[in-house]
Scaffold this motif. Structure first.
Motif, PDB file in Angstrom:
ATOM      1  N   ALA A   1       0.836  -1.201   0.000  1.00 45.84           N
ATOM      2  CA  ALA A   1       0.000   0.000   0.000  1.00 45.84           C
ATOM      3  C   ALA A   1       0.874   1.255   0.000  1.00 45.84           C
ATOM      4  O   ALA A   1       0.612   2.201  -0.745  1.00 45.84           O
TER       5      ALA A   1
ATOM      6  N   VAL B   1       2.430   1.952  -3.465  1.00 49.52           N
ATOM      7  CA  VAL B   1       1.471   2.435  -4.459  1.00 49.52           C
ATOM      8  C   VAL B   1       0.995   3.848  -4.108  1.00 49.52           C
ATOM      9  O   VAL B   1       0.904   4.715  -4.964  1.00 49.52           O
ATOM     10  N   LEU B   2       0.701   4.072  -2.807  1.00 48.38           N
ATOM     11  CA  LEU B   2       0.271   5.415  -2.395  1.00 48.38           C
ATOM     12  C   LEU B   2       1.354   6.436  -2.675  1.00 48.38           C
ATOM     13  O   LEU B   2       1.068   7.594  -2.960  1.00 48.38           O
TER      14      LEU B   2
ATOM     15  N   SER C   1       4.165   3.291  -9.850  1.00 42.77           N
ATOM     16  CA  SER C   1       3.200   2.541 -10.641  1.00 42.77           C
ATOM     17  C   SER C   1       3.376   1.048 -10.416  1.00 42.77           C
ATOM     18  O   SER C   1       4.500   0.562 -10.311  1.00 42.77           O
TER      19      SER C   1
ATOM     20  N   VAL D   1      -6.718   4.122   1.932  1.00 42.26           N
ATOM     21  CA  VAL D   1      -5.953   3.646   0.772  1.00 42.26           C
ATOM     22  C   VAL D   1      -6.757   3.887  -0.507  1.00 42.26           C
ATOM     23  O   VAL D   1      -6.235   4.392  -1.510  1.00 42.26           O
TER      24      VAL D   1
ATOM     25  N   VAL E   1      -5.736   6.264  -3.713  1.00 40.21           N
ATOM     26  CA  VAL E   1      -5.516   5.834  -5.108  1.00 40.21           C
ATOM     27  C   VAL E   1      -6.510   6.499  -6.052  1.00 40.21           C
ATOM     28  O   VAL E   1      -6.175   6.785  -7.194  1.00 40.21           O
TER      29      VAL E   1
ATOM     30  N   GLN F   1      -5.188   9.899  -6.647  1.00 35.92           N
ATOM     31  CA  GLN F   1      -4.052   9.769  -7.560  1.00 35.92           C
ATOM     32  C   GLN F   1      -4.545   9.648  -9.010  1.00 35.92           C
ATOM     33  O   GLN F   1      -4.036  10.291  -9.910  1.00 35.92           O
ATOM     34  N   LYS F   2      -5.572   8.807  -9.176  1.00 34.42           N
ATOM     35  CA  LYS F   2      -6.119   8.562 -10.507  1.00 34.42           C
ATOM     36  C   LYS F   2      -6.739   9.838 -11.081  1.00 34.42           C
ATOM     37  O   LYS F   2      -6.511  10.182 -12.244  1.00 34.42           O
TER      38      LYS F   2
ATOM     39  N   MET G   1      -1.462   3.607 -15.132  1.00 35.98           N
ATOM     40  CA  MET G   1      -2.292   3.067 -14.052  1.00 35.98           C
ATOM     41  C   MET G   1      -3.753   3.152 -14.438  1.00 35.98           C
ATOM     42  O   MET G   1      -4.652   3.319 -13.773  1.00 35.98           O
TER      43      MET G   1
ATOM     44  N   LEU H   1      -8.728   1.425 -11.585  1.00 38.90           N
ATOM     45  CA  LEU H   1      -7.619   1.290 -10.634  1.00 38.90           C
ATOM     46  C   LEU H   1      -7.050  -0.129 -10.718  1.00 38.90           C
ATOM     47  O   LEU H   1      -7.744  -1.055 -11.125  1.00 38.90           O
TER      48      LEU H   1
ATOM     49  N   ILE I   1      -4.463  -3.332  -5.774  1.00 41.74           N
ATOM     50  CA  ILE I   1      -4.496  -2.308  -4.723  1.00 41.74           C
ATOM     51  C   ILE I   1      -5.944  -2.041  -4.280  1.00 41.74           C
ATOM     52  O   ILE I   1      -6.207  -1.841  -3.093  1.00 41.74           O
ATOM     53  N   VAL I   2      -6.893  -2.122  -5.225  1.00 40.98           N
ATOM     54  CA  VAL I   2      -8.304  -1.961  -4.850  1.00 40.98           C
ATOM     55  C   VAL I   2      -8.711  -3.060  -3.875  1.00 40.98           C
ATOM     56  O   VAL I   2      -9.303  -2.806  -2.823  1.00 40.98           O
TER      57      VAL I   2
END
Lengths: 333, 314
Positions: free
Chosen positions: A264, A267-268, A272, A315, A319, A322-323, A333, B115, B119-120
């Motif tokens: 986590a 990725v956070l 990528s 989390v 993400v 981020q997206k 991603m 996503l 991670i999801v």
């Protein structure tokens, strides 16, 4: 923030068709969130933001930070390492059983423990590169093998002990700064610089970005990928030794708590999952954030169940942010 | 593609069936007998793993992965154990509805927002682990013994467990033979080609995640039924094992290949090794060591063959 700026420079040189845009600001956002949490916690529990307490938090974060460095490097080449949980535990168990509480045994014990990380990394890399096993399966199997081997070796009861020197490193401090924080800072500085500026770092990013192009440019892809897994194994072993020293003993399952938070955090931090972009600076920011969040939740006497829910939602929120920030870019991603 | 895929799939099926037959024979030889009780224990244990692995399999067909299936099973079993004694209809429907919703959530986050699945589902894994602890902080609740007799059979009646195991494999096989299943395989084989031929890729993928959540929830219900109670952490052991069962069944992580019955075989193989170790008087500490080696053997066999050929040619 200057770290983030520099990251943009490197991305421009290695992949000019992409503009890093707002996505690169996410680690900065995480730091802002962390500061917000600290301010909030100071109001609820005065003394939280004191220097000594913050140092304790950093010390706690350093263990996750070290494991997550290995995971960062593996993810930069587009892989994943699920084996670090039990590589960490196996190394710690072997370390205490050889060390037996004596400083004299320390070099041998540390060498044996790190050898586990090197060996498991070599096997992981070989399976992934030469036998074309999917990284998630290869490292999952390695995790099982290490788990079984640890159980068989210890008979279910890890023994031995840590020596005074390593105990002092893991728990002691100099001028109010824990040795672990000093160590982590040095490692983090070296890692950030090496990933961005060294030949090795550029090759890591190149292989992760496009392995075919990197191969045609004369990079030995196989060696870079195997090297990444060996590095991850070594980081897991070193963390295992230090975490055993911090805890006062090695125990079964001590590595499990690091596995998913490490993924986590990487990725956070903006690395990528498909490789080729990111770095350790973002991971460090995410490790701060995760450690402070979980500490604040504990202080707020939030139940364990609710803590898990909040962690998961955080989390997800990160993400998704981020997206959204990356929208409009050529983003894999 | 399909010309190559079909024979490989058949070999994959046979491979896992042969390994299972060998392991079963070994078990019978070691034990000297194989009673109805043994058959029931094997089938019921494998059934729980097989359901979650079948859900995982549908998601792996989309080239995704789902780490939240184990905790979804925990929540569904916990809800069932709390509710069913008071309200049987709700006790059966609530977990099913939860599984569908949890699967749909994963699907929307992965496919709708785009996503990465790992991670999801890592995040939703944490959420459902927490939710299970909030619903049922300690193992408890109760599932009346009637349900055990009805769904998995009493201790000496092996057939309900065996039939259920085959039936769930059959149901998923049927799902894959429908138009949806065909589209799902097409997406796994080549997503772009599937989209070009008019497959509604996003809809099919979201459906796969939703069905995965449903199957995991049903697996959790079987766990609650077989323990006659709920546990908030019972599904955690299945998070990675469900992936292992799919791989041991001979399903590659890329491409729309493999069959549900092979996945059931994978679950049976991973389940029988535990009893085998017990009767061979080998310490159960070797269990994960052996599981890991089986996983490597299956996943690495094709690559190892090519690697050795490459060495010989040199």
């Amino acid at each position: 923030m200057s770290l983030v700026d520099r990251q943009e420079d490197v991305k421009e040189t290695s992949a000019p068709r992409r503009t890093p845009g707002l996505a690169a600001a996410l680690p900065g956002l995480l730091i802002l969130f962390s500061i917000g949490l600290i301010v909030f916690a100071e109001r609820v529990a005065p003394g939280f933001a004191s220097a000594s307490n913050l140092m304790q938090l950093l010390k706690l974060a350093s263990f996750l930070g070290l494991v997550a460095l290995g995971q960062t490097v593996v993810m930069l080449v587009g892989g994943i390492d699920l084996s670090l949980a039990w590589v960490l535990t196996a190394s710690a168990v072997l370390f205490t059983s050889i060390c037996l509480g004596q400083d004299a045994n320390l070099p041998l014990a540390a060498a044996a423990a790190i050898a586990i990380g090197v060996l498991s990394g070599l096997v992981n890399g070989f399976g992934i590169v030469k036998l074309r096993i999917a990284p998630i399966i290869m490292t999952l199997a390695m995790n099982n093998v290490m788990l079984g081997a640890t159980l068989v070796y210890t008979g279910g009861n890890p023994g031995g002990g840590i020596s005074p020197f390593i105990r002092a490193v893991a728990t002691g401090s100099i001028a109010g700064i824990p040795w672990m924080v000093v160590l982590w800072a040095v490692v983090a500085f070296c890692a950030i610089v090496a990933i961005r500026y060294s030949r090795w770092g550029r090759r890591l990013l190149a292989v992760g970005e496009n392995s075919r192009v990197s191969f045609l440019s004369g990079i030995n892809n196989d060696a870079i990928v195997i090297g990444a897994y060996v590095f991850s194994g070594i980081m897991a072993s070193v963390t295992g030794i230090l975490f055993a020293a911090f805890s006062g003993a090695s125990f079964l399952g001590m590595g499990d708590q690091f596995l998913l938070p490490a993924i986590a955090a990487v990725v956070l931090g903006g690395t990528s999952m498909f490789g080729g972009r990111g770095g350790y600076g973002g991971t460090v920011a995410a490790v701060f954030f995760a450690t402070i969040l979980s500490t604040v939740l504990v202080i707020g006497s939030i139940s364990a169940g609710m803590r898990n829910v909040i962690f998961g939602v955080a989390v997800l929120a990160a993400v998704i942010a981020q997206k959204l920030l990356a929208r409009g870019e050529d983003q894999s991603m | 593609m399909s010309a190559i895929a079909v024979p490989r799939r058949l070999i994959g099926d046979r491979w896992s069936a042969i390994v299972f037959a060998v392991l079963l024979t070994l078990l019978i030889l070691l034990k000297g007998r194989f009673t109805a009780f043994d058959l029931r224990s094997l089938c019921v244990a494998a059934l729980q793993l097989a359901l979650i692995a079948l859900g995982q399999y549908l998601i792996i067909l989309t080239r995704g992965i789902d780490l939240s299936l184990g905790p979804i099973a925990s929540v569904s079993g916990a809800v069932m154990a709390i509710v069913i004694a008071g309200n049987p209809a709700l006790g059966l429907m609530l977990p099913v509805a939860f599984g569908l919703c949890a699967g749909l959530l994963n699907g929307v986050l992965v496919v709708g927002i785009g996503l990465p699945p790992i991670i999801v589902t890592l995040a939703t894994m944490s959420i459902w682990q927490g939710a299970a602890l909030m619903v049922l902080p300690d193992p408890g609740g109760s599932v009346p013994s009637f349900y055990q007799a009805f769904f998995i059979g009493g201790f000496s009646s092996p057939y309900i467990g065996l039939v259920s195991l085959l039936a769930w494999g059959g149901i998923v096989s049927w799902v894959l033979s429908t138009r949806f299943g065909l589209n799902l395989r097409a997406i796994g084989g080549d997503e772009l080609a599937a989209e070009m031929s008019g497959v509604r890729v996003r809809g099919v993928k979201i459906t796969a995640y939703t069905l995965g959540g449903l199957l995991a929830a049903i697996g959790g219900m079987y766990m609650a039924i077989s323990m006659s109670s709920g546990s908030p952490t019972v599904g955690d052991g299945y998070i990675l094992t469900s992936i292992a069962a799919v791989v041991v069944g001979g399903v590659p992580l890329v491409g729309g290949r493999g069959s549900p019955l092979a996945v059931v075989m994978g679950a049976l193989i991973l389940t029988i090794t535990a009893s085998l170790l017990f009767f061979a008087e080998v310490s159960s500490f070797y269990q994960s060591l052996i599981d890991g080696c089986i996983l490597l053997l299956v996943a690495g066999s094709a690559g190892a063959r090519d690697f050795i050929r490459g060495l010989v040619r040199k």
